[in-house]
Design an enzyme around this catalytic site. Structure first.
Site: not given
Ligand SMILES: *Cc1c(COP(=O)(O)O)cnc(C)c1O
Length: 430
Positions: A273, A312, A316, A355-356, A384
């Protein structure tokens, strides 16, 4: 690799000078390179070719339907976390069998939409969710498949006194619970439980966490198989490194070299994923300098993009390489290193107009001198970026442009002021 490079001091996205896009579409604008994300997908598909692998690109990283369609056409499936992301994937012509649905709070509405669509797997995060999925399948005469998400980090030892399921973490279940859940629910008749899911939030700079995850999960697979369950698939989640800084993360081939032999031996199919490793460096956020301001010891470069466009750095403290889109030849960046000290650069804060105090993209960053009107590229903004953008300060969401060779297309138009108030219009005053 990515396809953003300087030619004669001008930044190009593939074969298109980014200043041409700024003139046509305005700023701020996300500019994506199709060749880049397709190359990343291809490298993953190639690296894992020795085993049965389905790449399910994570829609939450960047969900523009034109990007999803290009990925689907190149064979990608999708990892979704909401009904809205399912809808996006469907709009992009995704193969539903290659959709996996994760998330700790799936509503009945979302589950029914996904059952209706015929998705490949529900990634189950808790026992309560599994019970609900089984119930909904029975109520609506549906069947599906599930992957149980486990937390390999939780050791047996530290949890041996736990006898009930109440101590599950928000994401997934611990390994000991996993065996109980399989023995209790595997014979439910509607939800085939044939896969294990793990997801590392962020992989860092080596392949070790992934290899360790697989090594921790394989004994569970063996135990479940010994108990008579058919486990044929491991979903290894996302979190693989992306090139925010030059040459700091493993390649898809590096990850595969560690993972493939283990799965091959265990005769497991693989689902991946990846989100940011496919899309992060496939985009820049192009923004224009509104003002240059000196205050005390500091020089501020105030640009027309804000934290509502790319959150981001503020959220972060994420690093994004930043550089003007046009520079003298001697100031063309040789890499995208954090500390790139070229002669003739100056230390500035790159900030937005909101304004932050947290509305910044970089602090104390060495940049070539920029003036009002100069274009600035914020690199590695594909993941993201747009998906976390919003309308704070009543700022219309910016445009997205897809570059393919020497052509570019606006794949999401810039919002108008009318778009901002449309959902509030035509409602009688309360
Ligand atoms: C966010 C997420 C991803 C993707 O994460 P990356 O850091 O963008 O590769 C894959 N699987 C699940 C369950 C997620 O929550």
């Amino acid at each position: 690799m990515d396809s953003f490079a300087y030619r004669d001091g001008k930044l190009f996205a593939e074969e298109v000078a980014v200043e041409v896009i700024a003139q046509a579409v305005g700023t701020p604008v996300y500019i994506y390179s199709k060749a880049t994300f397709l190359d990343h997908l291809k490298k993953i598909q190639t690296a894992y070719a020795a085993i049965d692998t389905t790449v399910c690109y994570s829609v939450k990283a960047c969900g523009n339907i034109h990007i999803l369609r290009a990925l689907a056409e190149a064979g990608s499936g999708f990892d979704i976390v909401s009904g809205g992301e399912l809808y996006r994937a469907q709009q992009a012509g995704a193969d539903p069998a290659k959709i996996v649905f994760a998330g700790v709070g799936k509503t009945d509405k979302e589950i029914l939409e996904a059952l209706e669509a015929g998705i490949g797997y529900f990634n189950i995060e808790s026992e309560a969710e599994l019970q609900n999925l089984i119930k909904l399948c029975k109520d609506h005469g549906r069947k599906t498949r599930a992957a149980l998400r486990v937390n390999p980090d939780i050791k047996y030892d530290s949890h041996r006194h736990i006898t009930t399921g109440v101590k599950e973490t928000k994401f997934g279940v611990d390994i000991e619970r996993a065996q109980q859940i399989f023995s209790e629910y595997a014979g439910n008749g509607v939800v085939e439980m044939s896969a294990i899911h793990v997801h590392l939030g962020s992989g860092g700079k080596t392949i070790d966490p992934y290899v360790n995850y697989v090594k921790k999960v394989l004994p569970l697979v063996q135990a479940l198989r010994s108990a008579g369950h058919t486990i044929d698939t491991l979903d290894l989640g996302g979190g693989y490194g992306a090139d925010y800084e030059s040459d700091t993360v493993p390649s898809a081939a590096d990850y595969a070299a560690g993972i493939v032999p283990l799965l091959k031996k265990a005769n497991l199919k693989l689902i991946l994923e990846p989100g940011k490793s496919i899309i992060a460096n496939a985009a820049i956020l192009l923004t224009r300098t509104v003002f240059r301001k000196t205050g005390g010891q500091k020089t501020f470069v105030i640009v027309d993009a804000g934290m509502n466009d790319l959150i981001r750095p503020c959220l972060y403290e994420a690093f994004h390489f930043i550089w003007p889109a046009a520079v003298p030849e001697k100031l063309v960046p040789p890499s995208r290193q954090k500390e790139l000290a070229l002669p003739g650069t100056e230390k500035v804060d790159v900030v937005g107009p909101i304004c932050e105090g947290t509305d910044f993209f970089a602090k104390d960053r060495l940049l070539p001198p920029v003036e009002r009107g100069d274009l600035i590229a914020i690199f590695t903004a594909g993941a993201y970026g747009y998906t976390m953008a919003g309308n704070y300060n009543a700022r219309p969401m910016c445009a997205e442009v897809l570059v393919d060779g020497d052509k570019f297309t606006t794949i999401r138009r810039r919002q108008t002021y009318e778009d901002l108030v449309a959902p509030e219009r035509d409602i009688p005053a309360p």
